[in-house]
Design a protein around this motif. Structure first.
Motif, short mmCIF file in Angstrom:
data_model
loop_
_atom_site.label_atom_id
_atom_site.label_comp_id
_atom_site.label_asym_id
_atom_site.label_seq_id
_atom_site.Cartn_x
_atom_site.Cartn_y
_atom_site.Cartn_z
N GLY A 1 0.77 -1.24 0.00
CA GLY A 1 0.00 0.00 0.00
C GLY A 1 0.80 1.28 0.00
N THR A 2 2.13 1.20 -0.10
CA THR A 2 2.95 2.41 -0.10
C THR A 2 3.95 2.34 -1.24
OG1 THR A 2 2.78 2.61 2.31
CG2 THR A 2 4.53 3.86 1.21
N ARG A 3 4.03 3.40 -2.03
CA ARG A 3 5.00 3.46 -3.12
C ARG A 3 6.37 3.82 -2.56
NH1 ARG A 3 5.01 4.52 -8.73
NH2 ARG A 3 2.74 4.73 -8.74
N ARG A 4 7.37 3.01 -2.84
CA ARG A 4 8.74 3.29 -2.43
C ARG A 4 9.62 3.37 -3.67
NH1 ARG A 4 9.60 1.92 2.99
NH2 ARG A 4 11.59 2.99 2.69
N ASP A 5 10.73 4.08 -3.54
CA ASP A 5 11.67 4.15 -4.66
C ASP A 5 13.09 4.02 -4.11
OD1 ASP A 5 12.60 6.74 -3.83
OD2 ASP A 5 10.86 7.63 -4.83
N ILE A 6 14.04 3.89 -5.03
CA ILE A 6 15.41 3.61 -4.60
C ILE A 6 16.02 4.74 -3.78
CG2 ILE A 6 15.91 1.96 -6.43
CD1 ILE A 6 17.21 4.19 -8.01
N ALA A 7 15.53 5.96 -3.97
CA ALA A 7 16.10 7.10 -3.23
C ALA A 7 15.85 6.99 -1.73
CB ALA A 7 15.52 8.41 -3.77
N GLY A 8 14.79 6.30 -1.35
CA GLY A 8 14.44 6.24 0.06
C GLY A 8 14.82 4.94 0.74
N LEU A 9 15.65 4.10 0.08
CA LEU A 9 16.00 2.80 0.63
C LEU A 9 17.49 2.74 0.97
CD1 LEU A 9 13.97 0.57 -1.85
CD2 LEU A 9 13.34 1.16 0.49
N THR A 10 17.80 2.11 2.10
CA THR A 10 19.20 2.06 2.55
C THR A 10 19.70 0.62 2.70
OG1 THR A 10 18.48 2.20 4.86
CG2 THR A 10 19.03 4.27 3.72
N ALA A 11 19.05 -0.33 2.10
CA ALA A 11 19.43 -1.73 2.24
C ALA A 11 20.76 -2.04 1.57
CB ALA A 11 18.33 -2.62 1.65
N ASP A 12 21.40 -3.13 2.00
CA ASP A 12 22.63 -3.59 1.34
C ASP A 12 22.39 -3.86 -0.13
OD1 ASP A 12 23.86 -3.52 3.80
OD2 ASP A 12 23.77 -5.69 4.13
N LEU A 13 21.24 -4.47 -0.42
CA LEU A 13 20.86 -4.82 -1.79
C LEU A 13 19.44 -4.37 -2.04
CD1 LEU A 13 21.27 -6.41 -4.49
CD2 LEU A 13 20.37 -8.42 -3.29
N VAL A 14 19.24 -3.73 -3.20
CA VAL A 14 17.89 -3.34 -3.63
C VAL A 14 17.59 -4.08 -4.93
CG1 VAL A 14 16.38 -1.47 -4.38
CG2 VAL A 14 18.08 -1.06 -2.57
N VAL A 15 16.55 -4.89 -4.92
CA VAL A 15 16.14 -5.65 -6.09
C VAL A 15 14.90 -4.97 -6.68
CG1 VAL A 15 15.41 -7.87 -7.01
CG2 VAL A 15 16.99 -7.79 -5.07
N ALA A 16 15.03 -4.48 -7.90
CA ALA A 16 13.91 -3.82 -8.57
C ALA A 16 13.18 -4.84 -9.42
CB ALA A 16 14.41 -2.67 -9.43
N ALA A 17 12.06 -5.32 -8.91
CA ALA A 17 11.20 -6.27 -9.62
C ALA A 17 9.86 -5.58 -9.87
CB ALA A 17 11.03 -7.54 -8.80
N ASP A 18 9.95 -4.32 -10.34
CA ASP A 18 8.75 -3.49 -10.44
C ASP A 18 8.16 -3.42 -11.83
OD1 ASP A 18 11.11 -2.16 -11.02
OD2 ASP A 18 10.51 -0.25 -10.16
#
Length: 514
Positions: free
Chosen positions: A119-136
Motif C-alpha cells: 500500500g505504499t510506493r517506495r523508490d530507490i532514493a528512500g532505501l538504505t538496504a545492502d541490496l535493492v532488487v527492482a522487480a517493479d
C-alpha cells in the motif's frame, strides 16, 4: 557473501520469489518486499508454467514449487482452424490463477521470514538496504530513473493484443483464429482453474482499425475495460467460448513492448524480470523469466565474495539465456503477427509450423514429444499417408521427398547445383536483421521476374532463420519456385523450413557458423 538487509521493490511473482530465496540463504538478514498495491488485488488471469520452468523451480526450492503445483491446473494443447483440430497431449503443462500464485508466494515468503509491506510506493532514493532488487515490472520506475546509466531501449511491436478471460475451463489450451468481416483475430487461450480460462486475443493494426478498436481504445481508460471489444470478440469466438462471456480486468488493446537494457545493475540496485527485459508472451511468460532471474541472482550472491562481483556474475550468467529467449521470442512474435497467411495449411502441418516457428524446437524434438501429431504434420507436408512417415531419420526423410510443380517432378527437396546458374533463376542476397522490416519489404514487394528465386546469404544461423522467413513471405507473393541456401550445420532448420511450408527447396553452402 553476507547480506544484512535486502529491499525488494515489487510484490509480483519475481519479487516474492527472490525475497524467499535470499531469506532462506541469509536467515539473519532483514528482507522486505515493498508493494504499492494491496495483497488481495492483482491484474491478469492465468499464468502458465512449462515443464522446464517447473524443473528449474524444483531445483531451486522444492517446497515452493510443491505449493504451486498443489493448486495449479494441468492441461493439454491444441490448435483449431475451422472444423480441423490438432491436439497435443502434454499434461506437464500447468497454469495457475495469478491471484492464487501470488497468494502462494506471499505465504512462502512469510514462512521464510520475509516482511511484506503493501500500500505504499517506495523508490530507490528512500532505501538504505545492502541490496535493492527492482522487480517493479515492465513500466519499472527504477529502470526509468536509471535509464541513462542502464542503456534502456524499448521496441514496440506492430500487432495489437488484449488479455481477457472467461468463467469456464477450456478442455485444453487452444490456438484458434476467428475471421470476421474486418479481418482475422487469433486467440491463445488456456484453462487455469476448474471454472476459469485465460483468453489472449491478438490482431493486426489494419483489422484493429477496421473494427473500430482504435476509437474504443481511445475511449477506454487504463483502469477500465474495453467493453465494446469484449462483446465483439465474444461473437467472433462464440464457438470456442461455448456460449460463455468474456470478462475483463483492465482489458484494453495494447502493443507488446520488448525491453532491453545494456546493464541490469548499478551500485547496489539490480533489475529483475520485466524491469530488466521482456520477451513476447508466445514463447515465455514474464513470470517464468522473473523467477528464473531470481534463482540466478540468489546463486550468484551465494558464490561471490562481494556484492559488485555478485551482480556482475548474475548478469554475465543470465544474460545469454535471456538474449537467446528474446531472439526466438521476437521471431515468434512476427510469426503470430503474420498467422492469417498460413490458414490454408492443414491444421496438423500448421501445428508443426507453430512448434518449429522460432528455431527453438526442431522436427526431431517435436516428434519425440508428440510422435503422432508430428507424423500427421509430416504426412500433410509430403502428401502421403500417416503410415508412410518413418519413425527415425526424419530430417533426411523430409529432404528426400519429391516435389511436383507445374507438371515437373523433382526427386528430392535439395536443389540441384545447376539450378542456381539457370537462366530462369535469380539469385537473391538476403542478409537482413528482420524478415519484416523495411529492407525485407523491398525484397518481398519487388522480387526479380524469374521462375526460381534462390535465396543466399550469411551462413550464420540467425541469418538462415531470417532467410527462411523471407522465403515464406515470397511464397505468398509470387508463383516462383523458392530455394533457401544454408549450411549443413543447420540442416535441421532447413528441414523444418520445408516441412512447415516456408520454402519449396533447400540447398547447401560450404560451411556454417555455430
Amino acid at each position: 557473501m553476507r547480506l544484512d538487509s535486502v529491499a525488494v521493490l515489487g510484490g509480483g511473482p519475481g519479487g516474492l520469489y527472490v525475497a524467499r530465496l535470499l531469506k532462506l540463504r541469509h536467515p539473519d538478514a532483514d528482507v522486505v518486499v515493498h508493494e504499492q498495491g494491496n495483497p488481495d488485488k492483482t491484474f491478469g488471469f492465468g499464468v502458465g508454467l512449462a515443464s522446464r520452468t517447473q524443473r528449474n523451480l524444483h531445483d531451486a526450492d522444492p517446497a515452493s514449487l510443491a505449493a504451486i503445483v498443489d493448486v495449479a491446473y494441468p492441461h493439454d494443447m491444441s490448435m483449431q482452424v475451422g472444423d480441423q483440430v490438432a491436439r497435443l497431449a502434454q499434461r506437464n503443462l500447468l497454469a495457475i490463477a495469478r491471484t492464487q500464485l501470488l497468494a502462494v508466494l506471499q505465504a512462502q515468503a512469510q514462512d521464510a521470514g520475509v516482511r511484506l509491506e503493501f500500500g505504499t510506493r517506495r523508490d530507490i532514493a528512500g532505501l538504505t538496504a545492502d541490496l535493492v532488487v527492482a522487480a517493479d515490472g515492465v513500466s519499472s520506475a527504477t529502470r526509468n530513473a536509471l535509464a541513462d546509466d542502464l542503456g534502456v531501449t524499448v521496441e514496440t511491436g506492430a500487432g495489437l493484443y488484449l488479455w481477457c478471460g472467461t468463467e469456464f475451463a477450456l478442455p485444453s489450451a487452444i490456438f484458434v483464429p476467428a475471421t470476421t468481416e474486418h479481418g482475422t483475430f487469433v486467440a491463445h487461450a488456456y484453462p487455469y482453474a476448474p471454472d476459469r480460462s485465460t483468453f489472449l486475443i491478438e490482431t493486426d493494426e489494419t483489422t484493429w482499425r477496421k473494427a473500430g478498436f482504435d476509437q474504443t481504445t481511445d475511449r477506454t481508460a487504463p483502469t477500465e475495460n474495453d467493453e465494446a471489444a469484449l462483446r465483439y470478440l465474444e461473437k467472433a469466438f462464440e464457438g470456442p467460448l461455448h456460449g460463455h462471456s468474456l470478462v475483463g480486468n483492465r482489458t484494453r488493446w495494447t502493443q507488446f513492448r520488448t525491453v532491453r537494457c545494456d546493464a541490469w545493475h548499478r551500485g547496489n540496485v539490480v533489475l529483475l524480470g520485466d524491469a530488466a527485459h521482456t520477451a513476447h508472451y508466445s514463447i515465455g511468460s514474464g513470470t517464468k523469466l522473473a523467477m528464473e532471474d531470481a534463482i540466478a541472482l540468489d546463486v550468484a550472491i551465494d558464490e561471490s565474495a562481494d556484492l559488485a562481483t555478485a551482480l556482475a556474475t548474475y548478469e554475465a550468467r543470465r544474460r545469454p539465456a535471456v538474449t537467446h529467449l528474446q531472439q526466438i521470442a521476437h521471431r515468434s512474435e512476427l510469426w503470430w503477427e503474420s498467422f492469417p497467411y498460413r490458414l490454408d495449411l492443414p491444421v496438423e502441418q500448421l501445428m508443426l509450423a507453430y512448434m518449429t516457428r522460432a528455431g527453438k524446437v526442431d522436427i526431431g524434438r517435436y516428434a519425440h514429444s508428440a510422435p503422432r501429431l508430428a507424423r500427421e504434420g509430416l504426412a500433410a507436408y509430403a502428401g502421403v499417408g500417416y503410415d508412410d512417415v518413418p519413425d527415425t531419420d526424419l530430417t533426411d526423410w523430409v529432404l528426400g521427398r519429391p516435389l511436383t510443380r507445374d507438371g515437373v517432378t523433382l526427386s528430392t527437396r535439395i536443389a540441384d547445383d545447376t539450378l542456381a546458374t539457370a537462366a530462369t533463376t535469380a539469385v537473391v542476397q538476403v542478409d537482413l536483421d528482420s524478415a519484416w522490416g523495411a529492407d525485407a519489404d523491398k525484397v518481398v514487394d519487388n522480387p526479380p521476374a524469374a521462375k526460381t528465386l534462390w535465396l543466399t546469404g550469411s551462413p550464420d544461423r540467425s541469418a538462415l532463420l531470417t532467410r527462411l522467413d523471407v522465403a515464406e513471405r515470397l511464397s505468398w507473393q509470387t508463383d516462383a519456385l523458392i530455394v533457401v541456401e544454408g549450411p549443413r550445420d543447420h540442416v535441421g532448420d532447413l528441414a523444418a523450413g520445408l516441412a512447415s511450408g516456408r520454402t519449396h527447396l533447400v540447398a547447401f553452402c560450404e560451411r556454417g557458423s555455430a
